[in-house]
Scaffold this active site. Structure first.
Site, PDB file in Angstrom:
ATOM      1  N   GLU A 198      25.676  30.304  41.464  1.00 14.54           N
ATOM      2  CA  GLU A 198      24.374  29.719  40.809  1.00 14.54           C
ATOM      3  C   GLU A 198      23.277  29.329  41.888  1.00 14.54           C
ATOM      4  OE1 GLU A 198      25.488  26.013  39.242  1.00 14.54           O
ATOM      5  OE2 GLU A 198      23.765  25.518  38.229  1.00 14.54           O
ATOM      6  N   ARG A 216      44.183  29.119  45.535  1.00 17.34           N
ATOM      7  CA  ARG A 216      45.221  28.949  44.535  1.00 17.34           C
ATOM      8  C   ARG A 216      45.651  30.158  43.918  1.00 17.34           C
ATOM      9  NH1 ARG A 216      41.667  24.760  43.830  1.00 17.34           N
ATOM     10  NH2 ARG A 216      40.042  26.061  42.587  1.00 17.34           N
TER      11      ARG A 216
HETATM   12  P1  AMP Z   1      34.087  32.114  38.806  1.00 16.74           P
HETATM   13  O1  AMP Z   1      33.797  32.995  40.078  1.00 16.74           O
HETATM   14  O2  AMP Z   1      32.636  31.513  38.384  1.00 16.74           O
HETATM   15  O3  AMP Z   1      34.699  32.965  37.853  1.00 16.74           O
HETATM   16  O4  AMP Z   1      34.872  30.935  39.365  1.00 16.74           O
HETATM   17  C1  AMP Z   1      36.307  31.198  39.542  1.00 16.74           C
HETATM   18  C2  AMP Z   1      36.620  30.383  41.095  1.00 16.74           C
HETATM   19  O5  AMP Z   1      36.225  29.302  41.003  1.00 16.74           O
HETATM   20  C3  AMP Z   1      38.101  30.429  40.830  1.00 16.74           C
HETATM   21  O6  AMP Z   1      38.928  30.777  41.969  1.00 16.74           O
HETATM   22  C4  AMP Z   1      38.366  28.763  40.530  1.00 16.74           C
HETATM   23  O7  AMP Z   1      39.464  28.301  41.132  1.00 16.74           O
HETATM   24  C5  AMP Z   1      37.025  28.148  40.881  1.00 16.74           C
HETATM   25  N1  AMP Z   1      36.521  27.433  39.711  1.00 16.74           N
HETATM   26  C6  AMP Z   1      35.319  27.550  39.028  1.00 16.74           C
HETATM   27  N2  AMP Z   1      35.107  26.648  38.046  1.00 16.74           N
HETATM   28  C7  AMP Z   1      36.289  25.707  37.963  1.00 16.74           C
HETATM   29  C8  AMP Z   1      36.445  24.626  37.276  1.00 16.74           C
HETATM   30  N3  AMP Z   1      35.916  24.111  36.311  1.00 16.74           N
HETATM   31  N4  AMP Z   1      37.618  23.872  37.699  1.00 16.74           N
HETATM   32  C9  AMP Z   1      38.355  24.421  38.644  1.00 16.74           C
HETATM   33  N5  AMP Z   1      38.073  25.511  39.431  1.00 16.74           N
HETATM   34  C10 AMP Z   1      36.896  26.126  39.204  1.00 16.74           C
END
Ligand code: AMP
Length: 175
Positions: free
Chosen positions: A95, A58
């Site tokens: 995780e 995205r």
């Molecule tokens: P992070 O690496 O944990 O910051 O996760 C970010 C990535 O995971 C991004 O590319 C988001 O598109 C996706 N993502 C993580 N959590 C969500 C959520 N609650 N809703 C939508 N996309 C998420």
């Protein structure tokens, strides 16, 4: 314009307890998408941005439109195994287990001023790995822009601890 109301929330996707913040509904709205790109670009309009780096998938949609608006180039940060040329890789913790993102070795040259973009920041694992890749290639990161921040997960704080200013258009509580 209230962009937050255009983001669809899907409870328990992709697993129980996660509130998935679906930006495809915001992107499908002509006025909403236009305002999103304008607001994401706002802090950088007078900055000397050379490249917008978008995180798969995205982030690509946002970064392409932002690069056009800011009059600079676009470079992709992709999941492992998708880029056709030589790459550098960066692993990051999930995780359970790890994941890896990549950039082309010649995606940017030393001293290029880069803006990092994704749709959402949660734990900051993905964006943090992208920061490392850009810095390993010699890029200077001017900022990191997201539509959504999930502050409880602490990702934006991690990126700011790296000395990078985070720009998010909205925040949601929870995971
Ligand atoms: P992070 O690496 O944990 O910051 O996760 C970010 C990535 O995971 C991004 O590319 C988001 O598109 C996706 N993502 C993580 N959590 C969500 C959520 N609650 N809703 C939508 N996309 C998420």
């Amino acid at each position: 314009m209230d962009l937050k109301s255009l983001v669809r929330t899907i409870p328990d996707y992709p697993k129980p307890g996660i509130m998935f913040r679906d930006v495809t509904t915001l992107m499908a709205d002509a006025q909403g998408f236009k305002a999103t790109i304008a607001r994401l670009c706002e802090p950088y309009r007078t900055e000397p941005v050379d490249l917008v780096a978008g995180i798969e998938a995205r982030g690509f949609i946002l970064a392409g439109a932002m690069a056009d608006r800011l009059g600079c180039g676009f470079v992709p940060v992709r999941k492992k195994g998708k880029l056709p040329w030589k790459t550098i890789q960066q692993e990051y913790a999930l995780e359970y287990g790890t994941d890896t993102v990549e950039m082309h070795v010649d995606a940017l040259s030393h001293g290029k001023r880069v803006l990092l973009v994704d749709d959402l920041i949660a734990t900051g694992g993905t964006a943090g790995a992208a920061v490392k890749l850009i810095r390993r290639l010699g890029g200077e990161i001017l900022g990191a822009a997201f539509i959504v921040d999930l502050p409880e997960l602490g990702g934006a704080k991690l990126i700011e601890a790296e000395g990078i200013k985070v720009h998010a258009l909205m925040a949601f509580e929870g995971h």
